[in-house]
Design an enzyme around this catalytic site. Structure first.
Site, PDB file in Angstrom:
ATOM      1  N   GLU A   8       9.445  -3.948  13.044  1.00  0.00           N
ATOM      2  CA  GLU A   8       9.111  -2.829  12.213  1.00  0.00           C
ATOM      3  C   GLU A   8       7.873  -2.061  13.048  1.00  0.00           C
ATOM      4  O   GLU A   8       7.125  -2.743  13.305  1.00  0.00           O
ATOM      5  CB  GLU A   8       8.640  -3.499  10.854  1.00  0.00           C
TER       6      GLU A   8
ATOM      7  N   GLU B 225      -5.111  -3.995  -1.699  1.00  0.00           N
ATOM      8  CA  GLU B 225      -6.649  -3.727  -1.874  1.00  0.00           C
ATOM      9  C   GLU B 225      -6.913  -2.222  -1.110  1.00  0.00           C
ATOM     10  O   GLU B 225      -7.949  -1.924  -1.266  1.00  0.00           O
ATOM     11  CB  GLU B 225      -7.329  -4.775  -0.903  1.00  0.00           C
TER      12      GLU B 225
ATOM     13  N   PHE C  36       0.746  -1.205  -0.017  1.00  0.00           N
ATOM     14  CA  PHE C  36      -0.068  -0.058  -0.051  1.00  0.00           C
ATOM     15  C   PHE C  36       0.768   1.091  -0.057  1.00  0.00           C
ATOM     16  O   PHE C  36       0.329   2.458  -0.218  1.00  0.00           O
ATOM     17  CB  PHE C  36      -1.088   0.002   1.327  1.00  0.00           C
TER      18      PHE C  36
ATOM     19  N   CYS D  27       9.783   1.533   3.580  1.00  0.00           N
ATOM     20  CA  CYS D  27      10.696   0.487   3.788  1.00  0.00           C
ATOM     21  C   CYS D  27      12.208   1.319   4.355  1.00  0.00           C
ATOM     22  O   CYS D  27      13.167   0.175   4.567  1.00  0.00           O
ATOM     23  CB  CYS D  27      10.763  -0.892   2.901  1.00  0.00           C
TER      24      CYS D  27
ATOM     25  N   LYS E 176      -1.034  -7.291  -9.099  1.00  0.00           N
ATOM     26  CA  LYS E 176      -2.079  -7.619  -7.840  1.00  0.00           C
ATOM     27  C   LYS E 176      -1.893  -6.316  -7.065  1.00  0.00           C
ATOM     28  O   LYS E 176      -0.766  -6.196  -6.246  1.00  0.00           O
ATOM     29  CB  LYS E 176      -1.771  -8.783  -7.112  1.00  0.00           C
TER      30      LYS E 176
ATOM     31  N   SER F 242       5.109  -7.095   3.629  1.00  0.00           N
ATOM     32  CA  SER F 242       5.622  -7.287   4.837  1.00  0.00           C
ATOM     33  C   SER F 242       6.360  -8.886   4.827  1.00  0.00           C
ATOM     34  O   SER F 242       6.181  -9.665   3.899  1.00  0.00           O
ATOM     35  CB  SER F 242       4.305  -7.345   5.922  1.00  0.00           C
TER      36      SER F 242
HETATM   37  P1  NAD Z   1       1.264  -6.721   3.219  1.00  0.00           P
HETATM   38  O1  NAD Z   1       2.422  -7.721   3.250  1.00  0.00           O
HETATM   39  O2  NAD Z   1       0.028  -6.744   4.392  1.00  0.00           O
HETATM   40  O3  NAD Z   1       0.912  -6.666   1.676  1.00  0.00           O
HETATM   41  C1  NAD Z   1       1.378  -6.679   0.714  1.00  0.00           C
HETATM   42  C2  NAD Z   1       0.618  -7.383  -0.327  1.00  0.00           C
HETATM   43  O4  NAD Z   1       0.436  -8.710   0.088  1.00  0.00           O
HETATM   44  C3  NAD Z   1      -0.747  -6.831  -0.704  1.00  0.00           C
HETATM   45  O5  NAD Z   1      -1.053  -6.952  -2.149  1.00  0.00           O
HETATM   46  C4  NAD Z   1      -1.632  -7.867  -0.073  1.00  0.00           C
HETATM   47  O6  NAD Z   1      -2.927  -7.894  -0.435  1.00  0.00           O
HETATM   48  C5  NAD Z   1      -1.058  -9.278   0.055  1.00  0.00           C
HETATM   49  N1  NAD Z   1      -1.340 -10.006   1.392  1.00  0.00           N
HETATM   50  C6  NAD Z   1      -1.447  -9.466   2.478  1.00  0.00           C
HETATM   51  N2  NAD Z   1      -1.767 -10.478   3.544  1.00  0.00           N
HETATM   52  C7  NAD Z   1      -1.548 -11.503   2.756  1.00  0.00           C
HETATM   53  C8  NAD Z   1      -1.477 -12.979   2.978  1.00  0.00           C
HETATM   54  N3  NAD Z   1      -1.801 -13.298   4.168  1.00  0.00           N
HETATM   55  N4  NAD Z   1      -1.358 -13.737   2.128  1.00  0.00           N
HETATM   56  C9  NAD Z   1      -0.993 -13.413   0.812  1.00  0.00           C
HETATM   57  N5  NAD Z   1      -1.203 -12.187   0.377  1.00  0.00           N
HETATM   58  C10 NAD Z   1      -1.230 -11.284   1.251  1.00  0.00           C
HETATM   59  O7  NAD Z   1       2.128  -5.420   3.111  1.00  0.00           O
HETATM   60  P2  NAD Z   1       1.463  -3.695   3.245  1.00  0.00           P
HETATM   61  O8  NAD Z   1       0.881  -3.661   4.633  1.00  0.00           O
HETATM   62  O9  NAD Z   1       0.631  -3.444   2.011  1.00  0.00           O
HETATM   63  O10 NAD Z   1       2.882  -3.005   3.047  1.00  0.00           O
HETATM   64  C11 NAD Z   1       3.850  -2.610   3.986  1.00  0.00           C
HETATM   65  C12 NAD Z   1       4.888  -3.490   4.187  1.00  0.00           C
HETATM   66  O11 NAD Z   1       5.658  -3.607   2.969  1.00  0.00           O
HETATM   67  C13 NAD Z   1       5.952  -3.226   5.242  1.00  0.00           C
HETATM   68  O12 NAD Z   1       6.361  -4.139   6.037  1.00  0.00           O
HETATM   69  C14 NAD Z   1       7.051  -2.603   4.536  1.00  0.00           C
HETATM   70  O13 NAD Z   1       8.403  -2.605   5.020  1.00  0.00           O
HETATM   71  C15 NAD Z   1       6.941  -3.344   3.284  1.00  0.00           C
HETATM   72  N6  NAD Z   1       7.625  -2.727   2.200  1.00  0.00           N
HETATM   73  C16 NAD Z   1       8.852  -3.303   1.716  1.00  0.00           C
HETATM   74  C17 NAD Z   1       9.603  -2.708   0.586  1.00  0.00           C
HETATM   75  C18 NAD Z   1      10.737  -3.264   0.279  1.00  0.00           C
HETATM   76  O14 NAD Z   1      11.198  -2.625  -0.570  1.00  0.00           O
HETATM   77  N7  NAD Z   1      11.451  -3.996   1.107  1.00  0.00           N
HETATM   78  C19 NAD Z   1       8.818  -1.709  -0.032  1.00  0.00           C
HETATM   79  C20 NAD Z   1       7.586  -1.273   0.412  1.00  0.00           C
HETATM   80  C21 NAD Z   1       7.137  -1.712   1.309  1.00  0.00           C
END
Ligand code: NAD
Length: 492
Positions: free
Chosen positions: A383, A184, A157, A289, A181, A234
């Site tokens: 985090e 959401e 997001f 991140c 994808k 994450s």
């Molecule tokens: P998230 O992991 O909740 O969601 C990421 C994606 O995974 C979304 O499209 C979501 O729909 C999907 N998802 C969520 N839960 C899932 C599950 N149980 N099974 C399968 N798919 C699932 O992450 P977020 O809250 O959208 O973003 C924040 C996180 O992203 C933070 O931890 C941040 O550090 C990380 N991030 C990392 C980088 C990097 O370069 N390392 C860059 C941007 C964000």
């Protein structure tokens, strides 16, 4: 139509495949609300795997014609796309602000970064020209990059436009077709991206979007016709996606969460350090991140901590600080601060309970500076993903390095010092993929690649820059002998 749906600013989010926006058959939708004020923007369908299959079919059909176009021709579409990003900069910026809650300047920088990423993709023909060498008399070897086929990109997001542009332009210029994808929580910018790609002349089916949640992500990892999966999100989900897609014999790069440490040495320039630390911990409301989350103050840190407090007080929610993504995120961040206080840390600047006049439905957390944190506290280890800096005091640099090294993440670290030798020492010993020297947010700019270490990245490639070329393509090695007089031996 419910009253909430009637108040929606945008129509229900659609999937996109075969070059068309398609209404999902799903009966389960989630609300898309603006973190700025809590207003309902739209709803997003939790699509089914049947709909994912339809999108993959669309990408499969498009792959043959797209991948056989010469790369310079494919790049032409992205020169046009780049121009459209620039022409629509204001509108794209406003959309990112609205759905993500960051400030106008931060959102504008996100669009500008998307332009830079696209420029890199436009230079791909120069970067992937193969090698050729006469390896023995009359015999030559050459290499060519070939696309993989249908690939997928799952995004988070916090950068609704930039992270999709980390993957999409490079993968497509290299000849792949893609299923995206979106998160959401912020699905609107991706939709707009699809429209711009169509306007830029991208053939139907080359880029596709399926909205949804866990079911779609798992469907992507399992789909027999998807060759490679990139994930950004994450660490918990990154691990699931990496394990599941590699178990299905796909390539995968999965970027996870982060806990970035800033080493502040006693000789650091106080005002420059204080402004950098504050910008790094509070930019994008700490939802990036690359955020500075832990500060290791080596020696007498008091003068710099005092200045950080002054700087942090200049960061004001609703003015130069955006919202956090949801009420759940606000609660999680505030709980971290409360827990640290209970455990004996000192909250010098407290962002709990922040509100913005006229935007009572918004989700804001003010900048927060917590001092005298110890390495065992949750704010030191985990985090937080909010505008919170946890300061730990250490006597020596080695003590600070030991704390950083013990953390399971490894995205970024930065050191503030006037000493080249000490900067190099920290660069060599910090266990992180991206290092800043007197820079709080050390995001590598194109053509350098983006990617962390340890639990911040699974898979062997970075996600952008030159490293992504290896991820999004496969190398063919061709050995040719045209000269019948050339000798025959095991090497020819
Ligand atoms: P998230 O992991 O909740 O969601 C990421 C994606 O995974 C979304 O499209 C979501 O729909 C999907 N998802 C969520 N839960 C899932 C599950 N149980 N099974 C399968 N798919 C699932 O992450 P977020 O809250 O959208 O973003 C924040 C996180 O992203 C933070 O931890 C941040 O550090 C990380 N991030 C990392 C980088 C990097 O370069 N390392 C860059 C941007 C964000």
């Amino acid at each position: 139509m419910s009253t909430a749906t009637a108040r929606m600013k945008y129509p229900r989010v659609k999937n996109y495949y075969n070059g068309e926006f398609v209404d999902s058959a799903s009966s389960v939708d989630l609300d898309v609300t603006s973190p700025l004020d809590g207003n309902m923007l739209s709803t997003v369908p939790m699509s089914s795997t049947d709909e994912l299959n339809a999108a993959v079919d669309s990408a499969k059909k498009a792959f043959g014609p797209w991948s056989t176009r010469p790369i310079k021709e494919r790049a032409q579409v992205f020169f046009k796309y780049r121009q459209l990003l620039e022409e629509n900069l204001d509108e794209l910026t406003a959309l990112v602000v609205e759905e993500n809650g960051k400030t106008y300047d931060e959102a504008k920088a996100e669009v500008e970064k998307s332009i830079e990423l696209t420029e890199f993709a436009c230079s791909m023909p120069q970067l992937v020209s193969g090698e050729i060498l006469e390896v023995s008399r009359g015999v030559e070897c050459r290499t060519d990059h070939f696309p993989l086929g249908v690939v997928a990109s799952i995004v988070p997001f916090n950068f609704p436009l930039m992270v999709p542009n980390w993957t999409m332009p490079n993968a497509l210029v290299l000849g792949n077709t893609m299923i995206m994808k979106p998160s959401e929580m912020v699905p609107l910018s991706c939709q707009r991206m699809a429209e711009l790609l169509k306007d830029a002349g991208l053939p139907d089916g080359v880029f596709n979007i399926i909205n949804g949640g866990r079911e779609i992500v798992e469907g992507i990892c399992d789909h027999k016709d998807i060759e490679a999966v990139s994930f950004v999100g994450s660490t918990n989900v990154a691990k699931i996606v990496y394990q599941r897609s590699t178990n299905n014999l796909k390539r995968c790069v999965a970027l996870g969460g982060a806990k970035n440490h800033l080493f502040v040495l006693p000789d650091a320039n106080p005002s420059m350090t204080a402004t950098n630390v504050t910008a790094s911990m509070s930019g994008c409301a700490g939802q990036r991140c690359m955020v500075a989350s832990a500060m290791l103050a080596v020696g007498n840190g008091d003068p710099i901590v005092d200045q950080i407090v002054v700087e942090a007080q200049k960061v004001v929610p609703g003015k130069n600080l955006g919202a956090v993504i949801s009420p759940a995120a606000k609660e999680r961040i505030e709980n971290y601060i409360t827990e640290a206080e209970k455990a004996g840390a000192k909250v010098l600047v407290d962002g709990r309970g922040a509100t913005v006049d006229g935007k009572e439905g918004g989700t804001y957390v003010g900048p927060t500076v917590i001092d005298y944190v110890t390495p065992d506290m949750a704010v030191a280890r985990e985090e937080i993903f909010g505008p919170v800096i946890s300061i730990m005091r250490t006597k020596t640099v080695d003590e600070a390095i030991a704390i950083e090294n013990a953390n399971p993440y490894g995205n970024a670290a930065a050191v503030f010092t006037q000493s080249g030798g000490m900067a190099r020492y920290v660069m060599e010993h910090a266990s992180a993929g991206m290092i800043g020297v007197n820079i709080g947010v050390p995001v590598p700019r194109e053509p350098f690649s983006f990617g962390g270490w340890n639990e911040s990245r699974f898979g062997s490639n970075d996600i952008t820059g030159k490293s992504s070329i290896e991820f999004w393509s496969k190398l063919k090695k061709t050995t040719t002998k045209w000269n019948p007089e050339a000798g025959v031996n095991w090497m020819s």
